[in-house]
Write an enzyme that holds these catalytic residues in place. Sequence first.
Site, mmCIF file in Angstrom:
data_model
loop_
_atom_site.group_PDB
_atom_site.id
_atom_site.type_symbol
_atom_site.label_atom_id
_atom_site.label_comp_id
_atom_site.label_asym_id
_atom_site.label_seq_id
_atom_site.Cartn_x
_atom_site.Cartn_y
_atom_site.Cartn_z
ATOM 1 C CB SER A 63 -1.148 -0.039 1.206
ATOM 2 O OG SER A 63 -1.579 1.272 1.205
ATOM 3 C CE1 TYR A 115 -6.438 4.721 -2.153
ATOM 4 C CE2 TYR A 115 -4.360 4.353 -0.769
ATOM 5 C CZ TYR A 115 -5.797 4.143 -0.993
ATOM 6 O OH TYR A 115 -6.693 3.240 -0.520
ATOM 7 C CB THR A 136 -6.588 2.617 -5.284
ATOM 8 O OG1 THR A 136 -5.965 1.313 -4.995
ATOM 9 C CG2 THR A 136 -7.992 2.722 -4.514
ATOM 10 C CE LYS A 161 -7.718 -3.026 -4.074
ATOM 11 N NZ LYS A 161 -8.637 -2.135 -3.406
ATOM 12 C CG HIS A 178 -11.483 1.127 -0.616
ATOM 13 N ND1 HIS A 178 -10.522 1.417 -1.886
ATOM 14 C CD2 HIS A 178 -10.924 1.309 0.537
ATOM 15 C CE1 HIS A 178 -9.516 1.971 -1.144
ATOM 16 N NE2 HIS A 178 -9.616 1.837 0.378
#
Length: 367
Positions: free
Chosen positions: A118, A141, A167, A239, A263
């Site tokens: 992440s 992100y 994402t 995603k 999510h």
Amino acid sequence: MNQYTQKLSNIPPEICSVSDYERQAKDMVEKDIWAYIDSGSGDEICKNNNLNAFSSYQIWNRVLRNLSQGNTRCTFADVTLPHPIILGPVAHQKLTDPDGELATSQAAAATDSIMVVSTLASYSLEKIAECSSQYNWFQLYWQGNRQNTLALLQRAINANYQAVVITVDVPVNGLRRRIQRSGFSMPLEASAANIQTPPQPNIYADWQSEIFQGWMANAPQWDDIAWLISQSQLPVYIKGILHPHDAKMAQEIGATGIIVSNHGGRALDCAPSPLSVLPLIRQQTGKDFPVLLDSGIRQGSDIFKAIALGANAVLIGRPQLFGLIVAGALGVAHIIKLLRQELEVTMALAGCATLADIDQTCLVHPR
């Protein structure tokens, strides 16, 4: 306050499923941390529907087939894996274990699994890559603008990550009511190590909306994701896709594949479950485009159902944290082992020797 409890060094026989880990984990962390880990958005309708969607399908029991050469080998794009279970991106893992993502990386290596690291990891993406010899992907992100996003992408490239997962489904956070009611605040030691300056909302006037003119003013759009794909030396998976038209758009702008996800029920509380829309998305993209799925996987039969409805592989999220809380790296590795064994048993009893044998004819239509 030290949120870490004494972890198990051996797994007792009574812990034999993800749900066993979940029950054990709940009693091993503070209530506010559990609220952060376990909660969905709003009234948690979406989170609960993710789990319930799997129970609405049944699997035909087939008999007297030759399965002596059976295996769970999984292939999509340029990836070949011994099983279709991927460790999805989970933020702030030091909430549950002092080694956080480093422990998860060890579990991934021990089980021949992809780990998707992440952006909001508690350790730097470089340190996580250094401690792993496995096939790592980096979840990205959008960082409020192209320059900062590209800089983070370049770090992943330099650290030898093999794919990027962008994402796109939370340009603003969902309504995290249970977290708010719990009084949770992120401990410093668990904060995001990869972001020095978190993205901020656009400056907006008093009469304007913090959401629309603030946060959404800096949110990415399709042309930004197309640009990112053009800048990446790595395969790019998108995603957070739920609508078939968005799946087709992702395919058209050059994404390597998509991850069908809501999510984990932490974004739009009224969104459909990924499993329920998966057949429509597969119909839209065609059979050869990589389509992965997350949100709600808790047992091997869930993986079987996802593959039957069109997924190439699945990602697990919260179960990683259950394993970390209970037994650190050992717990995460054991959860992957359990899920793989459960998938093998399900395949054997359903008469499927390989993942290629699993399709919609293996399922009884939902009630």
